[in-house]
Design an enzyme around this catalytic site. Structure first.
Site, mmCIF file in Angstrom:
data_model
loop_
_atom_site.group_PDB
_atom_site.id
_atom_site.type_symbol
_atom_site.label_atom_id
_atom_site.label_comp_id
_atom_site.label_asym_id
_atom_site.label_seq_id
_atom_site.Cartn_x
_atom_site.Cartn_y
_atom_site.Cartn_z
ATOM 1 N N ARG A 162 -45.629 108.743 28.402
ATOM 2 C CA ARG A 162 -45.183 107.775 29.429
ATOM 3 C C ARG A 162 -46.118 107.796 30.649
ATOM 4 N NH1 ARG A 162 -42.322 106.823 25.738
ATOM 5 N NH2 ARG A 162 -40.176 106.059 25.807
ATOM 6 N N SER A 237 -34.448 104.084 29.485
ATOM 7 C CA SER A 237 -34.407 105.477 29.964
ATOM 8 C C SER A 237 -34.751 105.499 31.441
ATOM 9 C CB SER A 237 -35.457 106.320 29.245
ATOM 10 O OG SER A 237 -35.272 106.272 27.861
ATOM 11 N N GLU A 333 -38.464 107.819 35.282
ATOM 12 C CA GLU A 333 -39.474 107.106 34.514
ATOM 13 C C GLU A 333 -39.674 105.713 35.118
ATOM 14 O OE1 GLU A 333 -39.730 104.424 31.046
ATOM 15 O OE2 GLU A 333 -38.866 106.207 30.092
HETATM 16 N N1 EPU Z 1 -29.126 113.225 23.472
HETATM 17 C C1 EPU Z 1 -27.883 113.710 23.816
HETATM 18 N N2 EPU Z 1 -27.056 112.877 24.507
HETATM 19 C C2 EPU Z 1 -27.390 111.621 24.861
HETATM 20 C C3 EPU Z 1 -28.664 111.140 24.495
HETATM 21 C C4 EPU Z 1 -29.524 111.969 23.804
HETATM 22 O O1 EPU Z 1 -27.525 114.826 23.525
HETATM 23 O O2 EPU Z 1 -26.569 110.951 25.494
HETATM 24 C C5 EPU Z 1 -30.033 114.121 22.693
HETATM 25 C C6 EPU Z 1 -29.781 114.118 21.206
HETATM 26 O O3 EPU Z 1 -30.002 115.412 20.740
HETATM 27 C C7 EPU Z 1 -30.866 113.213 20.662
HETATM 28 C C8 EPU Z 1 -31.997 113.483 21.629
HETATM 29 O O4 EPU Z 1 -31.370 113.690 22.871
HETATM 30 O O5 EPU Z 1 -31.205 113.574 19.371
HETATM 31 C C9 EPU Z 1 -33.001 112.369 21.719
HETATM 32 O O6 EPU Z 1 -32.324 111.154 22.020
HETATM 33 P P1 EPU Z 1 -32.944 109.734 21.597
HETATM 34 O O7 EPU Z 1 -33.456 109.785 20.223
HETATM 35 O O8 EPU Z 1 -31.955 108.700 21.967
HETATM 36 O O9 EPU Z 1 -34.245 109.601 22.448
HETATM 37 P P2 EPU Z 1 -34.576 109.955 23.958
HETATM 38 O O10 EPU Z 1 -35.480 111.130 23.957
HETATM 39 O O11 EPU Z 1 -33.328 110.044 24.784
HETATM 40 C C10 EPU Z 1 -36.744 108.528 23.997
HETATM 41 C C11 EPU Z 1 -37.333 107.461 24.852
HETATM 42 C C12 EPU Z 1 -36.699 106.113 24.566
HETATM 43 C C13 EPU Z 1 -36.907 105.798 23.100
HETATM 44 C C14 EPU Z 1 -36.289 106.919 22.271
HETATM 45 C C15 EPU Z 1 -36.529 106.747 20.793
HETATM 46 C C16 EPU Z 1 -38.028 108.610 26.865
HETATM 47 C C17 EPU Z 1 -37.791 108.837 28.320
HETATM 48 N N3 EPU Z 1 -37.178 107.809 26.250
HETATM 49 O O12 EPU Z 1 -35.389 108.658 24.398
HETATM 50 O O13 EPU Z 1 -37.379 105.141 25.328
HETATM 51 O O14 EPU Z 1 -36.320 104.558 22.756
HETATM 52 O O15 EPU Z 1 -36.884 108.175 22.634
HETATM 53 O O16 EPU Z 1 -37.847 107.049 20.487
HETATM 54 O O17 EPU Z 1 -38.992 109.140 26.321
HETATM 55 C C18 EPU Z 1 -37.354 103.944 27.363
HETATM 56 O O18 EPU Z 1 -38.413 104.512 27.628
HETATM 57 O O19 EPU Z 1 -36.829 103.116 28.165
HETATM 58 C C19 EPU Z 1 -36.672 104.265 26.132
HETATM 59 C C20 EPU Z 1 -35.483 103.760 25.820
#
Ligand code: EPU
Length: 338
Positions: A162, A237, A333
């Site tokens: 990012r 995010s 972010e």
């Molecule tokens: N999780 C929780 N609770 C929650 C959300 C997430 O426990 O409410 C934990 C879970 O273990 C889950 C892990 O976090 O497995 C990862 O969650 P998720 O796959 O939803 O991805 P993220 O790391 O929260 C990132 C990006 C998203 C992107 C997703 C999918 C960032 C800041 N965000 O989110 O990007 O869609 O991966 O690849 O890196 C964005 O940048 O606006 C965005 C939505």
């Protein structure tokens, strides 16, 4: 909309907060941009794309240049690769759909990411195991001071998680007018290992996915988890996933053995901010007209306030809560515009 000689930016930010600018112009070509940049009145303008990664904390005293440069086309191709050029004002998801429809592979995992093409390299957008930098060819940019055009290749952009040179050394120095991607015409490198992409494909009854199937799966996952900004103001995010030294991650794992974490390199691990926020008790918690989303704790949601500063106040509360419980500082972010 113009009020008291100012222009409302409410429809230009996906949080849907009220903010105004004294001067607003929409630009449809790089030539028009070069002309506008010569205008003293627009010298310090805020460059606005889709407004999907921005939070206005107050009315602006500076002008706004909204980039709406259109156009998608193939500019070069070999038997295996096509280089696709897209104007900075193209809606990112429209570009993904165009590529999928033309069987060009590489960005299908980035389906439904909000925002415009011009913003994609700034924060090196990423999702489901793919980042823009994986397919990036180059970006056409205009120097804000001199009006000169320059081509930035992958190295010049210095992409990170990012992150890019446009957020650091080159902050506010250039405006992106077009992005060019090197995409596969055949033998696509399908990425289905991240999160529940594979599971979703299986539920869809697909065993041998093509790029269109992956795009559909990603759209389904995102639609289920992330609120539609047209219905509930948000900017995806709100925080970055913190990258912490391995020692710190190990320390936390002693206390929270189920904490999800991802290996980055031999020194660092990444911890999902969504998990930290959920554990700190903020998931789905609404405070007045703001809160963290009930299906994805990383998304700050506007339930009807016009004040960006109330959203930021809540974000800071979340940051404090996470810091107190885990000793980790979350970093937004989203760009805060004061
Ligand atoms: N999780 C929780 N609770 C929650 C959300 C997430 O426990 O409410 C934990 C879970 O273990 C889950 C892990 O976090 O497995 C990862 O969650 P998720 O796959 O939803 O991805 P993220 O790391 O929260 C990132 C990006 C998203 C992107 C997703 C999918 C960032 C800041 N965000 O989110 O990007 O869609 O991966 O690849 O890196 C964005 O940048 O606006 C965005 C939505």
């Amino acid at each position: 909309m113009k009020k008291n000689n100012t222009v409302s930016l409410q429809e230009y930010n996906t949080f849907g907060v009220a903010a105004s600018t004294p001067l607003f112009v929409e630009i449809k070509s790089s030539l028009a941009l070069q002309e506008k940049l010569k205008d003293e009145a627009f010298k310090d303008a805020l460059i606005l794309g889709g407004g999907s990664n921005i939070l206005f904390l107050a009315d602006l005293s500076k002008p706004v240049i909204k980039i709406s440069i259109p156009g998608i086309r193939i500019i070069n191709e070999t038997e295996q690769i096509a280089v696709v050029s897209a104007g900075a004002g193209v809606v990112w998801h429209d570009l993904v759909m165009w590529c999928v429809a033309n069987n060009l592979g590489g960005i299908e995992n980035l389906s439904l990411i909000p925002g415009l093409v011009g913003a994609a390299p700034i924060q090196n957008i990423g999702a489901y195991g793919v980042e823009l930098s994986d397919v990036f060819y180059d970006a056409l940019c205009i120097n804000r001071k001199t009006g000169e055009s320059r081509i930035f290749n992958v190295k010049d952009c210095d992409f990170g998680y990012r992150d890019s040179a446009f957020k650091n050394d080159l902050k506010d120095a250039y405006v992106v007018t077009a992005v060019r991607l090197a995409l596969t015409k055949k033998n696509h490198n399908l990425k289905t290992n991240y999160g529940n992409v594979k599971e979703t494909l299986a539920q869809m009854g697909i065993t041998k996915p093509n790029i269109e199937d992956i795009s559909k799966a990603v759209v389904q996952i995102r639609t289920n988890k992330l609120p539609d900004p047209k219905k509930l103001g948000n900017a995806g995010s709100f925080f970055k996933n913190p990258i912490v030294p391995k020692g710190e991650c190990a320390r936390l794992l002693l206390q929270y053995p189920n904490m999800p974490h991802y290996h980055i390199d031999s020194n660092f691990d990444k911890i999902p901010a969504g998990w930290l926020i959920e554990q700190a008790g903020f998931k789905g918690l609404k405070k007045g007209k703001v809160g963290m989303h009930d299906k994805q704790a990383l998304v700050l949601v506007n339930y009807g306030t016009l004040y960006g500063k109330l959203l930021w106040k809540h974000a800071k509360l979340v940051m404090e809560g996470v810091e107190k419980k885990f000793g980790i500082s979350l970093e937004p972010e989203v760009n805060l515009i004061r």
